[in-house]
Design an enzyme around this catalytic site. Structure first.
Site, PDB file in Angstrom:
ATOM      1  N   GLU A  33       1.025  -1.202  -0.317  1.00  0.00           N
ATOM      2  CA  GLU A  33       0.344   0.363  -0.490  1.00  0.00           C
ATOM      3  C   GLU A  33       0.832   1.383  -0.072  1.00  0.00           C
ATOM      4  O   GLU A  33       1.765   1.282   0.698  1.00  0.00           O
ATOM      5  CB  GLU A  33      -0.449  -0.087   1.372  1.00  0.00           C
ATOM      6  CG  GLU A  33      -2.183   1.206   0.934  1.00  0.00           C
ATOM      7  CD  GLU A  33      -3.066   1.636   2.619  1.00  0.00           C
ATOM      8  OE1 GLU A  33      -2.666  -0.185   3.217  1.00  0.00           O
ATOM      9  OE2 GLU A  33      -3.298   1.974   2.513  1.00  0.00           O
ATOM     10  N   ARG A 260       4.608 -13.320   9.592  1.00  0.00           N
ATOM     11  CA  ARG A 260       5.777 -11.962   9.593  1.00  0.00           C
ATOM     12  C   ARG A 260       7.812 -11.979  10.129  1.00  0.00           C
ATOM     13  O   ARG A 260       7.497 -12.481  11.175  1.00  0.00           O
ATOM     14  CB  ARG A 260       5.128 -10.743  10.508  1.00  0.00           C
ATOM     15  CG  ARG A 260       3.886 -10.082  10.143  1.00  0.00           C
ATOM     16  CD  ARG A 260       3.240  -9.663  10.256  1.00  0.00           C
ATOM     17  NE  ARG A 260       3.358  -7.987  10.961  1.00  0.00           N
ATOM     18  CZ  ARG A 260       2.880  -7.305   9.786  1.00  0.00           C
ATOM     19  NH1 ARG A 260       2.278  -7.682   8.806  1.00  0.00           N
ATOM     20  NH2 ARG A 260       3.226  -6.056   9.547  1.00  0.00           N
ATOM     21  N   LYS A 270       4.195   0.371   9.087  1.00  0.00           N
ATOM     22  CA  LYS A 270       4.009   1.442   8.490  1.00  0.00           C
ATOM     23  C   LYS A 270       3.848   2.937   9.434  1.00  0.00           C
ATOM     24  O   LYS A 270       4.006   3.771   9.980  1.00  0.00           O
ATOM     25  CB  LYS A 270       2.936   1.696   8.114  1.00  0.00           C
ATOM     26  CG  LYS A 270       4.148   1.514   6.449  1.00  0.00           C
ATOM     27  CD  LYS A 270       4.287   0.945   4.760  1.00  0.00           C
ATOM     28  CE  LYS A 270       3.539   0.042   5.059  1.00  0.00           C
ATOM     29  NZ  LYS A 270       2.004  -0.031   3.878  1.00  0.00           N
TER      30      LYS A 270
END
Ligand code: ATP
Ligand code: MG
Length: 553
Positions: A33, A260, A270
């Protein structure tokens, strides 16, 4: 060489091929994103997908999941592309979820027509209050039975911008009592009056991530849609969406999840990184203290070391925290081979060799990289006035200090043995200069008996006439604790002393060195010449640990 076993994703893909999946249909993607810069966690996802692409000679798409114009920007798109290119990966198609806005909108109409979606006119608060809990079913919205035609008209009005944000949403009609909370009539469209960095003001409604993501994978005919473990429960929803749109002609993507990357002393979110940037706690997304790809690049990390790190971590379904020292190990190993050696003194202390003639300079030889003998040697200059590291001198001898003290000898690297005779102090009683004597017969490599005389330590130095001033940024960990934000806020966990800028001296040839090139400063560690400045600045990448001993013992 021992053959490395297949990771679990390769086993799945091999299994699919064995069952008849045609290799030519393999396609992967990395779907960031564009709402921030890439970080070390993304490195793992990038390597997982692009490594599979390389292994199976299959294309990998770069897809920007740009469905939230409020947080996204072109700056991030550009930064993400730059980072992936720098890592040395080549994507096949550059795609944007926003390119599918029309298709997604048309498909939403299909859902409405099939009575599989409805416009809900409740507030988001009301909708949330009916969601239920994992153990309690949710409640149906009063709008759930709204006639298809009414939903269709309202949705068109949302589309044309007649509706205010928050007045209506489009929801998939699934099951408010599903044990999977994501299946409880998820919102798939909302009204929003934001300027999108690609589609401008064309759209007044935006699709939600879940509605967009699985469909985008389908549109691009991604064969294996690989994501992190938290998306496992989303699979059921993505399957439901595609079932709802049947009949479809394409192949269904297969979603599989891996763990992850979590790193000690490091944040990989982020949102939190954006907070540090916007609060001014660091100097931008590419601050060398940040675990962003651009920060690591400015810090002196190399694509080779980062990819090596990702490959060493590997891919699995097990959640764990990787020790940041593994990352440091990878860059040290790479730079140890590739970085030329150079000389610098970071906190200079003046030394005068009282029995060395004034106005004389003696040429000595210095090996450029002991790991690469073919690079040969270059000349360095010994003279009466020199600089040594302040830390390498202590006035009083003590049993734990092995370097220069009054009356004690040390060797100057590649040069002579010196002995401290006298200390000159300023009016604040701080040592300003050390007056030494040298043993003229002790020159390194000269073959004399004195040249192999053992002394307690070897220290580095720089001739005063050749020394050039430079700023050197030295970093400490950005956080004081191994799991920042766990017990206190990340701001409270910040290490106030994570950056120290020193007025150092370096060898003259570093003035003309290529910006962005890395050096091993003798005994001090690895440093990269800063690109984004007209001044002579070096950033410390990482310390040396044991390599000094091995090379110079
Ligand atoms: P963040 O939590 O930092 O906002 P994100 O997952 O929202 O990350 P995206 O831009 O959506 O950020 O991520 C793109 C891809 O990178 C996704 O497939 C995501 O699963 C993956 N990714 C993000 N963080 C990690 C991580 N720490 N380890 C492995 N993969 C990650
Ligand atoms: Mg995300």
């Amino acid at each position: 060489m021992k053959k490395k076993g297949l990771n679990f994703l390769e086993q799945i893909i091999d299994g699919d091929i064995k069952k008849g999946y045609e290799k030519k249909h393999l396609r992967f993607r990395f779907p960031p994103e564009p709402n921030g810069y890439l970080h070390i966690g993304h490195l793992k996802a990038i390597c997982v997908n692009f490594n599979l692409g390389e292994k199976y000679s299959a294309p990998v798409n770069l897809r920007f999941d740009d469905t939230n114009p409020e947080k996204e920007a072109k700056e991030y798109v550009e930064a993400i592309k730059k980072d992936i290119e720098w890592l040395g990966f080549k994507w096949d198609k550059e795609c944007y979820a926003s390119d599918y806005f029309q298709q997604l909108y048309d498909w939403a109409h299909v859902l409405i027509e099939k009575d599989l979606a409805y416009v809900d006119s409740q507030s988001s608060k009301e909708i949330a209050s009916q969601k239920g809990t994992p153990t309690e079913p949710g409640k149906n919205s009063p709008n759930r039975t709204r006639p298809t035609e009414e939903s269709r008209l309202l949705f068109e009005e949302m589309h044309s911008g007649k509706m205010k944000p928050g007045e209506h949403v489009l929801r998939a009609k699934i099951d408010m009592s599903s044990p999977n909370m994501l299946m409880r009539d998820p919102v798939i469209y909302r009204s929003m009056s934001s300027h999108h960095h690609r589609t401008g003001d064309t759209w007044k409604i935006y699709p939600l991530y879940d509605w967009t993501h699985g469909e985008s994978d389908y549109i691009e005919q991604v064969s294996h849609s690989l994501c992190t473990l938290e998306f496992e429960p989303h699979r059921e929803l993505y399957d439901w969406f595609l079932d709802a749109l049947e009949p479809l002609k394409g192949r269904r993507p297969k979603q599989r999840e891996f763990s992850r990357l979590n790193l000690s002393y490091t944040i990989t979110s982020k949102r939190l990184l954006a907070e540090l940037v916007s609060s001014g706690a660091v100097q931008g997304w590419d601050d060398p203290r940040l675990p962003t790809i651009s920060g690591l690049r400015k810090r002196g990390y190399t694509p080779k070391a980062l990819r090596q790190f990702a490959n060493t971590v590997g891919v699995s379904k097990r959640e764990n925290v990787i020790d940041v020292s593994l990352l440091e190990f990878c860059i040290r190993a790479d730079l140890n081979e590739s970085a030329p050696r150079a000389r610098a003194v970071l906190s200079p202390l003046k030394v005068t060799i009282k029995n060395f003639p004034e106005n004389k300079t003696e040429e000595l030889e210095f090996e450029i990289n002991p790991q690469k003998k073919e690079l040969g040697k270059r000349k360095v200059f010994f003279e009466r006035e020199l600089y040594i590291e302040r830390d390498d001198f202590q006035e009083e001898d003590d049993e734990n200090f092995y370097r220069l003290t009054k009356g004690q000898e040390v060797r100057l690297k590649n040069a002579y043995i010196i002995k401290a005779e006298e200390v000159i102090k300023n009016k604040d009683n701080e040592v300003e200069e050390v007056v030494c004597s040298y043993d003229p017969k002790s020159k390194s490599g000269s073959g004399t008996e004195e040249s192999s005389r053992k002394v307690k330590a070897t220290i580095h130095w720089l001739g005063r006439a050749e020394a050039v001033t430079a700023k050197v940024n030295v970093y400490d960990r950005l956080f004081k604790v191994s799991e920042p934000g766990k017990e206190k806020s990340i701001t409270e966990d910040l290490n106030e002393n994570s950056l120290e800028t020193l007025d150092a001296f370096v060898e003259p040839y570093l003035k003309d060195a290529e910006p962005g090139s890395s050096y091993q400063f003798q005994r001090l560690g690895y440093f990269i010449k800063e690109k984004d400045t007209n001044q002579l600045v070096f950033n410390k990448t990482i310390g040396l640990r044991d390599s000094w001993k091995k090379e110079n013992g």
